[in-house]
Design a protein around this motif. Structure first.
Motif, PDB file in Angstrom:
ATOM      1  N   ALA A 104      62.785  15.358   1.792  1.00 58.76           N
ATOM      2  CA  ALA A 104      63.305  16.640   1.299  1.00 58.76           C
ATOM      3  C   ALA A 104      63.943  16.460  -0.068  1.00 58.76           C
ATOM      4  O   ALA A 104      64.625  15.468  -0.330  1.00 58.76           O
ATOM      5  CB  ALA A 104      64.325  17.207   2.280  1.00 58.76           C
ATOM      6  N   VAL A 105      63.687  17.414  -0.950  1.00 61.50           N
ATOM      7  CA  VAL A 105      64.255  17.369  -2.291  1.00 61.50           C
ATOM      8  C   VAL A 105      65.125  18.598  -2.500  1.00 61.50           C
ATOM      9  O   VAL A 105      64.958  19.630  -1.849  1.00 61.50           O
ATOM     10  CB  VAL A 105      63.132  17.326  -3.360  1.00 61.50           C
ATOM     11  CG1 VAL A 105      62.359  16.027  -3.279  1.00 61.50           C
ATOM     12  CG2 VAL A 105      62.186  18.503  -3.189  1.00 61.50           C
TER      13      VAL A 105
ATOM     14  N   LEU B 285      60.279  22.274  -6.816  1.00 65.62           N
ATOM     15  CA  LEU B 285      59.548  21.089  -6.378  1.00 65.62           C
ATOM     16  C   LEU B 285      59.291  21.146  -4.875  1.00 65.62           C
ATOM     17  O   LEU B 285      58.212  20.771  -4.399  1.00 65.62           O
ATOM     18  CB  LEU B 285      60.330  19.826  -6.740  1.00 65.62           C
ATOM     19  CG  LEU B 285      59.657  18.490  -6.381  1.00 65.62           C
ATOM     20  CD1 LEU B 285      58.276  18.390  -7.029  1.00 65.62           C
ATOM     21  CD2 LEU B 285      60.540  17.313  -6.808  1.00 65.62           C
ATOM     22  N   ARG B 286      60.283  21.625  -4.110  1.00 63.76           N
ATOM     23  CA  ARG B 286      60.105  21.734  -2.655  1.00 63.76           C
ATOM     24  C   ARG B 286      58.992  22.733  -2.329  1.00 63.76           C
ATOM     25  O   ARG B 286      58.165  22.497  -1.455  1.00 63.76           O
ATOM     26  CB  ARG B 286      61.429  22.161  -2.012  1.00 63.76           C
ATOM     27  CG  ARG B 286      61.385  22.132  -0.482  1.00 63.76           C
ATOM     28  CD  ARG B 286      62.773  22.206   0.122  1.00 63.76           C
ATOM     29  NE  ARG B 286      63.447  23.468  -0.215  1.00 63.76           N
ATOM     30  CZ  ARG B 286      64.480  23.576  -1.035  1.00 63.76           C
ATOM     31  NH1 ARG B 286      64.967  22.496  -1.648  1.00 63.76           N
ATOM     32  NH2 ARG B 286      65.033  24.760  -1.288  1.00 63.76           N
ATOM     33  N   LEU B 287      58.961  23.861  -3.051  1.00 63.97           N
ATOM     34  CA  LEU B 287      57.892  24.838  -2.834  1.00 63.97           C
ATOM     35  C   LEU B 287      56.526  24.256  -3.234  1.00 63.97           C
ATOM     36  O   LEU B 287      55.519  24.496  -2.554  1.00 63.97           O
ATOM     37  CB  LEU B 287      58.169  26.106  -3.648  1.00 63.97           C
ATOM     38  CG  LEU B 287      59.329  26.984  -3.169  1.00 63.97           C
ATOM     39  CD1 LEU B 287      59.598  28.090  -4.185  1.00 63.97           C
ATOM     40  CD2 LEU B 287      59.025  27.575  -1.798  1.00 63.97           C
ATOM     41  N   ALA B 288      56.492  23.488  -4.335  1.00 60.16           N
ATOM     42  CA  ALA B 288      55.231  22.890  -4.802  1.00 60.16           C
ATOM     43  C   ALA B 288      54.683  21.914  -3.770  1.00 60.16           C
ATOM     44  O   ALA B 288      53.482  21.936  -3.454  1.00 60.16           O
ATOM     45  CB  ALA B 288      55.447  22.186  -6.141  1.00 60.16           C
ATOM     46  N   ILE B 289      55.541  21.065  -3.236  1.00 59.53           N
ATOM     47  CA  ILE B 289      55.102  20.094  -2.229  1.00 59.53           C
ATOM     48  C   ILE B 289      54.600  20.815  -0.980  1.00 59.53           C
ATOM     49  O   ILE B 289      53.600  20.433  -0.375  1.00 59.53           O
ATOM     50  CB  ILE B 289      56.250  19.118  -1.889  1.00 59.53           C
ATOM     51  CG1 ILE B 289      56.580  18.256  -3.127  1.00 59.53           C
ATOM     52  CG2 ILE B 289      55.877  18.235  -0.704  1.00 59.53           C
ATOM     53  CD1 ILE B 289      57.793  17.371  -2.944  1.00 59.53           C
TER      54      ILE B 289
ATOM     55  N   SER C 144      53.572  25.472 -11.327  1.00 59.68           N
ATOM     56  CA  SER C 144      53.280  24.460 -12.344  1.00 59.68           C
ATOM     57  C   SER C 144      53.360  23.054 -11.754  1.00 59.68           C
ATOM     58  O   SER C 144      52.495  22.201 -12.003  1.00 59.68           O
ATOM     59  CB  SER C 144      54.244  24.587 -13.525  1.00 59.68           C
ATOM     60  OG  SER C 144      54.116  25.834 -14.155  1.00 59.68           O
ATOM     61  N   LEU C 145      54.409  22.787 -10.980  1.00 59.86           N
ATOM     62  CA  LEU C 145      54.554  21.464 -10.368  1.00 59.86           C
ATOM     63  C   LEU C 145      53.435  21.190  -9.367  1.00 59.86           C
ATOM     64  O   LEU C 145      52.942  20.067  -9.266  1.00 59.86           O
ATOM     65  CB  LEU C 145      55.920  21.363  -9.682  1.00 59.86           C
ATOM     66  CG  LEU C 145      57.125  21.256 -10.627  1.00 59.86           C
ATOM     67  CD1 LEU C 145      58.426  21.395  -9.855  1.00 59.86           C
ATOM     68  CD2 LEU C 145      57.094  19.915 -11.365  1.00 59.86           C
ATOM     69  N   GLU C 146      53.045  22.225  -8.632  1.00 59.15           N
ATOM     70  CA  GLU C 146      51.948  22.045  -7.680  1.00 59.15           C
ATOM     71  C   GLU C 146      50.667  21.641  -8.398  1.00 59.15           C
ATOM     72  O   GLU C 146      50.013  20.653  -8.027  1.00 59.15           O
ATOM     73  CB  GLU C 146      51.721  23.349  -6.909  1.00 59.15           C
ATOM     74  CG  GLU C 146      50.542  23.290  -5.948  1.00 59.15           C
ATOM     75  CD  GLU C 146      50.171  24.653  -5.390  1.00 59.15           C
ATOM     76  OE1 GLU C 146      49.138  24.739  -4.698  1.00 59.15           O
ATOM     77  OE2 GLU C 146      50.898  25.630  -5.662  1.00 59.15           O
TER      78      GLU C 146
END
Length: 853
Positions: free
Chosen positions: A467-468, A473-477, A778-780
């Motif tokens: 978990a971050v 970033l959490r949504l991207a992962i 974007s991160l995804e």
């Protein structure tokens, strides 16, 4: 009978429903149509251009060859009996070709030239175009001891000459009286490393360059009586071989005017066809995405049909008809591109290939493209259609989409697999080199499996990521591994295109590095050809004085053509493509009492000094393995009109990459006792500067005008330019596959837009800002693109290493600049297209979407 009638009626009804549903247009099928059109256009167009060039070569065979038949002899002229036989068949034109040095009258500069000497009958077909236009006598005749000559602009530019300038060739002076505009039989002469210099046969003899053992190719061209057929040509060819079994001449007819060009066009078209098929297969992923998105949008319609009693088979038929109608549109567009390509190529290729491509329609090439287009569509559309067929109406009303429902029934899996196998089989069957096609198809299947595994691995890692705290970033992962994620489609589509580009870029980079850096460091500075035996000692003394620290290596050299292996005519032997070059045309051969310095024995024993038994030969181990030869086998070569049969005494490893003096065959000295020959030499001086090399070249050319001097760096520069041009062409072809990848990537995003809209609305209702959503998306895309780029680097690096190190047997290295460029390209591509596709989603109103939940 009733069952077949009911099936036909059901199919007609499905067709009516399909057409009625498509009244709203082709929205959502743009990527589908573009992918199919791109692949079909590439395959049909490339093969149409290849057939256009081949047809042009066949229809212009007489002009391209300059004759109906051509008889070539190496290092000797035809005997009186041979000449009488040729003259009895029709009109005869005699020519000769060799490489030599053309130098200014004051000796201040010189350059290598491809000398072509012709007689008054040249050309038998076509016409020699010069500027100004002159008759044969005016162009090549002698005036006050000065012979005439013609050359292309390249020679004038290299020596900074003007019209009417004089040059020295051997011991004679020639006046450049015209510039060559068009040489009708140029393409049949093969590739030349130097500019043409055309003179008369009498002028070449006056130059003194034709000496015993000189590397001169004598050509005898025949113009047969009107109406001569291919059967007549075969009769003459058979008679020539029967009446003169040891002539050793190479015979070519108008039907095979430019075999090297035809072979190269065939191989390159095969490569481009496979690249086009790759683009089509990559586009198949886009087909699957488009079909899935279309069925998802028709979820309510499918549920309604099933609720009112429509069977799953009827639903399957309706949407299969729609898919094939859309595919037909893409195929028709692709066919339009394919039909136009030969007409466009006739103008575009005129400066590259000296054979005009005849514009026209080539049905066999177009049919092949259509078959591939239909099969790819079916292979990738069957599975999503089968999944929709088996989903009950209640699930379609209740669920959001068609994802996460497992695999379709076994018949659909078998159908998709069978179509894929048929597609691969046809790709191999239609290829001229089926082994290469088999490897290519196997690599594509392997890449699909590995890329799917990479996508699964990325999703597995995302599910198990800690978990971050960062919300984007959490949504991207989470987006990477959730049901219906874009990960498999993006990794598969982008991975194939990037892997192909990385492979080609690394091969090109390694070749350039070898030619620009490593090869010149190991290669000699000069090759010296046609050193007469009487001049060898004096030549060695001059070179030693001109280059005190250089190493001069010299060996005797003849030219011979392999005509039999173990007593069997080589034309009747099936030889793998990699070994055919040894048996095609004349080969340089030598003799030696001892093992050459740059070779090591791998099997057998070398003959003793003063050996006087049956002729023996040492064969290159690699080439012997490719041809299928072993110790004890016999090889028959024709040298100077004499057949010499030698037994293979040993095999040796040859370092071809050293660019030193290497031969496939080294004979025992007694094999050519008394045969006239010249000597070949190399000079290696690592400390020599460009100015010193120019001085050495000038001194050798002045003292020995009959010796042909080749500066290795100049030859490497020409090869480097050719590799650069070929690399641009190959990368442009590979870009077709990358364009398909980009389209599929855009299609994957479009297919997931419905789910993205719901995600964005729900998250915004929970308080997420536009910036948070942009950051998450974007991160995804960045994480998926990074994973894909890493795979492309690994797979492309291994593929390039195999080609360079194993096939080309050259040192291979990984180029970091390619790695960085690929990673940046993948990230820019995925993030850029991803954000472009999702930007509209972020502005969706919440109310309309929430009402559908």
């Amino acid at each position: 009978m009733k069952a077949s009638s009911a099936s036909a009626q059901s199919l007609r009804l499905a067709f009516r429903f399909a057409l009625r549903e498509m009244r709203g247009g082709l929205k959502g099928f743009f990527i589908f149509i573009t992918c199919i059109a791109l692949g079909v256009g590439a395959i049909g167009g490339v093969n149409s251009v290849a057939r256009a060039i081949t047809s042009s070569v066949a229809s212009q065979g007489q002009t391209l060859l300059g004759a109906d038949m051509r008889f070539n002899l190496m290092q000797r002229e035809a005997s009186d009996k041979e000449l009488a036989f040729l003259k009895a068949q029709g009109d005869l034109a005699v020519s000769a070709g060799m490489r030599s040095m053309a130098r200014l009258e004051d000796g201040s500069d010189q350059t290598l030239v491809e000398v072509k000497a012709v007689d008054g009958a040249y050309p038998l077909y076509g016409s020699l175009a010069t500027q100004p236009a002159l008759s044969h006598d005016d162009l090549f005749g002698e005036r006050n001891g000065i012979w005439g000559a013609a050359a292309p602009d390249l020679l004038f530019d290299q020596l900074k000459l003007s019209d009417g300038a004089r040059i020295r060739l051997g011991g004679a002076t020639f006046e450049l009286r015209a510039r060559i505009v068009d040489e009708p039989d140029l393409v049949s002469e093969g590739f030349g490393f130097a500019p043409r210099l055309m003179v008369s046969m009498d002028g070449l003899r006056a130059s003194g360059l034709i000496q015993p053992g000189s590397l001169v190719e004598h050509g005898y061209k025949l113009k047969l009586p009107a109406g001569a057929t291919e059967a007549d040509i075969k009769v003459i060819s058979d008679r020539a071989k029967t009446d003169f079994p040891q002539a050793g001449w190479s015979i070519r007819s108008r039907a095979n005017a430019a075999p090297s060009l035809s072979s190269n066009v065939e191989r390159f078209s095969q490569f481009l066809t496979l690249v086009g098929l790759t683009a089509l297969v990559v586009g198949g992923v886009g087909v699957a995405n488009a079909v899935r998105a279309h069925l998802d949008a028709k979820r309510g319609v499918i549920a309604t049909l099933k609720s009112v009693g429509a069977s799953g088979g009827f639903v399957f038929s309706v949407y299969l008809v729609q898919v094939m109608i859309v595919a037909a549109i893409g195929i028709l567009i692709g066919l339009g591109i394919a039909i136009a390509m030969p007409f466009a190529a006739s103008a575009a290729l005129s400066s590259v290939i000296p054979v005009p491509a005849e514009g026209g329609v080539y049905p066999d090439a177009l049919v092949m493209a259509v078959v591939f287009g239909v099969l790819v569509t079916l292979a990738f559309a069957v599975l999503p259609l089968g999944r929709a067929r088996d989903i009950p109406a209640t699930a379609l009303f209740r669920e959001l989409g068609l994802e996460g429902r497992g695999l379709p029934r076994l018949p659909y899996l078998l159908a998709a697999g069978g179509i894929a196998v048929l597609l691969a089989g046809l790709a191999i069957w239609f290829s001229s080199d089926r082994l290469i096609a088999l490897i290519f198809v196997g690599a594509a299947v392997f890449a699909f499996i590995v890329l799917r595994s990479v996508a699964e691995l990325v999703q597995w890692l995302a599910r198990r990521a800690p978990a971050v705290r960062s919300t984007p970033l959490r949504l991207a992962i989470g987006n990477i591994h959730r049901p219906g994620a874009l990960t498999p489609s993006v990794v598969l589509s982008l991975g194939l295109g990037l892997t192909l580009l990385v492979t080609l870029a690394l091969i090109d980079g390694n070749l350039r590095r070898q030619i620009a850096g490593n090869l010149p460091e190991r290669a000699p500075n000069f090759f010296f050809v046609d050193i007469q035996p009487a001049d060898v000692d004096r030549f060695s003394t001059l070179v030693s004085q001109a280059s005190p620290e250089g190493t001069l290596t010299k060996v005797p050299m003849l030219r011979g053509r392999v005509i039999e292996l173990n007593g069997v005519d080589v034309q009747k032997i099936e030889v793998p493509p990699e070994g055919q070059w040894v048996l095609r045309g004349d080969r340089g051969i030598t003799y030696s009492e001892t093992v050459p310095e740059n070779a090591t024995l791998s099997a057998g024993q070398w003959w003793p000094k003063d050996y006087s038994g049956e002729p023996l030969v040492s064969f290159s181990a690699e080439e012997a393995g490719e041809i299928g030869l072993k110790i004890g086998d016999t090889v028959t070569v024709n040298v100077l009109g004499r057949n010499v049969t030698a037994r293979i005494a040993n095999l040796r490893q040859v370092e071809w990459e050293s660019m030193g003096i290497n031969f496939v065959m080294v004979f025992s000295p007694n094999a050519f006792a008394g045969a006239p020959h010249a000597w070949l030499a190399t000079l290696l001086d690592r400390k020599a500067s460009a100015a010193e090399e120019a001085r050495i070249l000038n001194e050798v050319t002045r003292a020995f005008p009959g010796v042909t001097t080749v500066r290795v760096k100049d030859a490497l520069d020409i090869v480097n330019r050719l590799i650069g041009q070929l690399g641009v062409a190959i990368r442009a072809a590979a870009a077709v596959a990358l364009i398909a990848s980009v389209l599929v990537l855009a299609g994957a995003l479009a297919a997931g837009n419905r789910a993205r809209v719901h995600d964005a609305v729900v998250l915004k209702m929970l308080g997420a800002t536009r910036g948070t959503l942009i950051g998450a998306f974007s991160l995804e895309y960045m994480l998926i693109g990074l994973a894909t780029a890493v795979f492309a680097l690994l797979a492309g690096g291994v593929a390039a290493w195999f080609v360079v190190a194993r096939i080309m047997t050259l040192p291979s290295s990984f180029l970091p600049e390619v790695a960085v460029g690929t990673v940046l390209f993948a990230l820019l591509l995925t993030v850029g297209i991803g954000l472009a596709g999702t930007w509209r989603i972020l502005g969706q109103k919440a109310a309309p979407v929430l009402r559908e939940l």
